[in-house]
Every structure is written in C-alpha cells, then in structure tokens.
Design an enzyme around this catalytic site. Structure first.
Site, PDB file in Angstrom:
ATOM      1  CG  MET A  81      -4.417  -5.106  -6.788  1.00 23.10           C
ATOM      2  SD  MET A  81      -5.959  -5.284  -5.857  1.00 23.10           S
ATOM      3  CE  MET A  81      -6.367  -3.569  -5.539  1.00 23.10           C
ATOM      4  CG  HIS A  82      -1.699  -3.025  -2.810  1.00 20.27           C
ATOM      5  ND1 HIS A  82      -2.881  -2.327  -2.763  1.00 20.27           N
ATOM      6  CD2 HIS A  82      -1.987  -4.302  -2.430  1.00 20.27           C
ATOM      7  CE1 HIS A  82      -3.843  -3.142  -2.353  1.00 20.27           C
ATOM      8  NE2 HIS A  82      -3.337  -4.339  -2.158  1.00 20.27           N
ATOM      9  CG  ASP A 236      -4.120  -9.522  -7.659  1.00 21.24           C
ATOM     10  OD1 ASP A 236      -4.899  -8.790  -7.012  1.00 21.24           O
ATOM     11  OD2 ASP A 236      -3.024  -9.899  -7.203  1.00 21.24           O
TER      12      ASP A 236
END
Length: 485
Positions: A81-82, A236
């Site tokens: 992520m991110h 995830d």
C-alpha cells in the site's frame, strides 16, 4: 475446468497463485523485485519492474499448468500500500514509485496531519501514506509535480497494464490520506490540500467488483480467454484477511511476522486516529477494518536469536507448550520505535528487572510476553469497538505453540492456527477474482480455512497477565522521560 488467478505485488517479490473452482491451489510462481535507496530514508522501485515480473510469472504458470492457466476466468490483485506512482499526460511514469517505507515526506505528513484530515480520513497522516509524498514532490520536484496527471497505487499500475483501466479499490485507497473513509469516496478537500483534483485519481470500485477485463493483446500473448475479469482486489492486509476468511464482524487475524499486525473486521466505521490505529475500508463491501501495528514482533525473536546465538525455534521450544505466569522481567519491544498506540519513532526497547540469576529462558519468556502486551495495546486501542471472538494466527511467530497460548491469554481471545496451506494475500486476491467473475456472495467464497489447532485463554492466568500488562504500560512514559533527559 475454470480457474482463477491471484497476483500479489510485494516489495521484495511478485507472487502469482493459480487456484481451481474448489479453491485448491494448482500452482504458483514468484519473481523477485529489488528496492532502490538513493538517499537516507528513501525507498523507491521502478514500476516497469512490476510489469516485467508479472510477465515472467504468467509465462511460468502457463508453461507449467497450460490447461488450467488457459481456463482463467477471473483475476484478483493485491499489493503493498501507500506507494506513489505518478504518470504524465502520455500515461508514462514520471519517476520511480515512492514506496510505503520511504520517510522523506515526514515534514509534509506532519503539516497535513490535523483535526480536519483525521476527521475525513479516520487516520493519522503518516509519512508512508501517499498524499504527503505528492506534497514532497510539489516542494522538491515542482516540474514533475506540474506534469502529474494521474497518481496510482502500485497494484493499480499493474491493473492499468492488464486492463487499460485506471481504477483502485476502497481498501487500498483508504491508505492514501485522500479517501473519505466513512463515505468510501475521494475527498475533494484532501485533494485540494495537496494541489490535486479528482481528475488525478483513479476510479473506485469495491474489492469484489469487476474493474475491467484483460486487454486483448495480453490475452492473446498469454493464451487467455477474451474478457477475463479483473477484480478490484485489495491492499495487502485486506487481501490477506480475505485469504484467511476474515470477512465478517467479530473476526480478525494476528500476524506475527517481523512486525506484528492485529486486523479486525468491523460492520461500521469506527475511527480512533488518536491511538495510531489504522481504520481502512475492507476489500469486502459494507465492511471496514481496524489495524493495529507493532513494529517489532517476530523481529524481536530474531534480535534475541542473534544476541544469544541460538535459533528462535530452539529458544521458544525450550519453554514447552504450557505457559507460565508472567515473570518479573519486563521487555519493551520497541526496537524500531512503535506505531500503535504511541506513534513514536524515537522510543527504543528495554529489558527491565534483570537479576544475577536471570536465565535465557526467562529472557525468552519476557520477549514473548512483551510482544503479546504490545498486541494487547493494539486490541485496546480500538476503544469501544466490539472485540473479535476469534483471531487467526499467521506469520513466522505462529509456529510457536507457547507464544500462541500466551497471546490467547493476554488478548483473552481464542486463537486458531490454520492447517498447512497457502492462505496469504495472493490467495485472498484470487478469491476476490472469483467474486468479481461469478457475482457470488463474498461470504460464500471468503471462508475460513481448515484449522490445525485452537488455543484458548488460560483462565487462571488471565488476571496475572492483566496486572503484568499494566506494569508494562507504566514503563513507556518512564523510558520516554529517561530518553528525553
């Protein structure tokens, strides 16, 4: 036959998992990835390497499982992520992706993190989130920022290559600091605060919904049927939750990897950002999830293993399987700072109460107990959110029966250990591919795997561990004050 594919884009590798209609694993392929660190605190990856890795994984599965591979009806995506993947007017990547563990935008995150941001997103704005990375670009790479036309999360760049569609899912988007997490939609205000508009954002779908279909050129190249559906997928952790069947309120998983994660599914939106608890959308419609993180879990045992020059399994194995009452020795597991509930990057670990006759078994027990107390902190950070009735244990630390019985007692919650099998993020992504392709009720697809064993709280020891946890909590401010002095 009909089959389904899960693609999990990790930081260190891309994994492809092929399953049948019965969800039995047919085959898998994993392709390594590298991370570039051009400066201190920076962590980047070339998005084109994700495409190359995916091509290699697809080719390997096709070569080994041709018939099943050609029968793929749905694909699900999962990913770290991110990350900020920025594209220009021509759809080309403008710079390497800034990853989740990149800390260069700490000043921008601090500036963005205020009462308004927390009220909209339900979370503290951490430096690892996507939005502060674009503020960093605005300040340090203004020419590239001006050319930015689209910002994608890592797995969604993979989706763009597969389908030609710029789409994200709710669970991954919730980690950007641009999503109104309660409304499950982009926040115009948060985009405005980073100099962007909705035009720079991908479309949004639920993780179980179709986001597009595999492009004909890719289908023909790899021998896939026309129109293979690609699901929204998930970040995830949300995809991992789908892999172990955490798909209803009151369920959750406990991950004892290098870091520790306590993930619980909730029916409603219950943000508590002041405790550094993540509140994100689940990959399943109508659900959210809360996620507490301790930065060093099994990582603490890896540290102790190196320190004592003995393997973690040998250290925990020497304790047997039946837990003892908490000892006087106390361990704070803050080897890399702490996330939940302190959000303190500067705090460090402590062994308190060492005596002349302290044994390695006592130190091992203290380390295991310290991590268990940190996970209890994550559980308590949820406030009045109903506690999970059962947690599924995953990760390297779940191999220790002693640790799982200890965790069950400290958390006062049943812990279940799945039977051997692959129930990770790639499996969860494949399950999301099933729901998108068939329209099946997610509850009928995202079921819990068979369990090898369950661990119940040891009732007569709960009180002693509650008291020990209170002593553990009292250590943090004392250590904080000592470090400041």
């Amino acid at each position: 036959m009909t089959s389904y594919l899960g693609l999990d884009l990790g930081t260190s590798s891309l994994k492809a998992l092929l399953i049948g209609e019965d969800q039995a694993v047919i085959g898998s392929a994993s392709v390594p990835l590298t991370v570039e660190r051009p400066h201190f605190g920076w962590s980047e990856q070339n998005p084109e390497s994700w495409i190359v890795a995916c091509e290699a994984a697809l080719a390997e599965l096709r070569a080994k499982h041709g018939e099943a591979f050609s029968a793929i009806a749905g694909i699900g995506l999962s990913g770290h992520m991110h990350g900020a993947t920025v594209l220009g007017e021509d759809g080309k990547v403008l710079r390497p992706c800034i990853l989740w563990n990149d800390t260069r935008s700490h000043a921008e995150a601090k500036a963005l993190d205020d009462a308004e941001a927390r009220a909209i997103t339900g979370n503290i704005v951490f430096p690892g989130f996507t939005a502060p990375k674009l503020l960093w670009m605005q300040a340090h790479e203004p020419a590239l920022f001006e050319r930015t036309r689209l910002v994608l999360l890592p797995k969604d760049y993979l989706r763009l290559w597969l389908t030609g569609e710029a789409v994200s899912d709710m669970s991954d988007a919730a980690g950007t600091a641009w999503l109104d997490t309660g409304r499950r939609d982009w926040s115009g205000r948060m985009l405005e605060r980073t100099g962007l508009s909705r035009a720079a954002m991908p479309g949004l779908v639920e993780g179980t919904e179709a986001s597009g279909a595999v492009r004909n050129v890719i289908a023909e190249r790899f021998g896939l049927k026309p129109g293979v559906v690609v699901a929204g997928g998930g970040g995830d952790n949300a995809a991992s939750a789908c892999g172990v069947g955490v798909a209803a309120p009151g369920t959750g998983f406990l991950s004892l990897g290098t870091s520790g994660v306590l993930f619980t599914a909730t029916a409603g939106y219950r943000p508590v950002p002041e405790t550094a608890l993540h509140t994100f959308c689940h990959a399943i419609p109508g659900l959210w999830h809360q996620m507490g993180v301790t930065l060093s879990a099994a990582g603490c045992m890896e540290w102790l293993s190196k320190f004592l020059k003995e393997e973690p399994a040998a250290l925990t194995g020497a304790l047997g399987e039946t837990i003892e009452a908490p000892g006087r020795l106390m361990f704070l597991p803050y080897l890399s700072g702490e996330r939940t509930p302190h959000n303190d990057a500067d705090i460090r670990g402590v062994l308190a109460g060492l005596e002349s006759d302290t044994s390695r078994e006592a130190v091992t027990r203290a380390v295991l107990e310290g991590v268990a107390y940190s996970m209890r902190d994550c559980l308590d950070a949820a406030g009045d959110t109903p506690k999970p009735e059962r947690l599924i244990a995953v990760g390297a630390g779940s191999r220790s029966a002693y640790w799982l019985e200890l965790m069950a007692t400290v958390l006062e919650t049943e812990i279940a250990l799945p039977a051997a099998g692959d129930f990770g993020a790639a499996f969860g992504a494949a399950r999301l591919g099933i729901t998108a392709a068939t329209g099946a009720d997610p509850a009928s697809v995202v079921s819990m795997p068979p369990m090898a064993r369950t661990f119940e709280p040891v009732a007569e020891k709960i009180g002693a561990f509650r008291d020990a946890h209170a002593r553990y909590r009292a250590l943090y401010p004392a250590v904080k004050a000592a470090m400041a002095g």
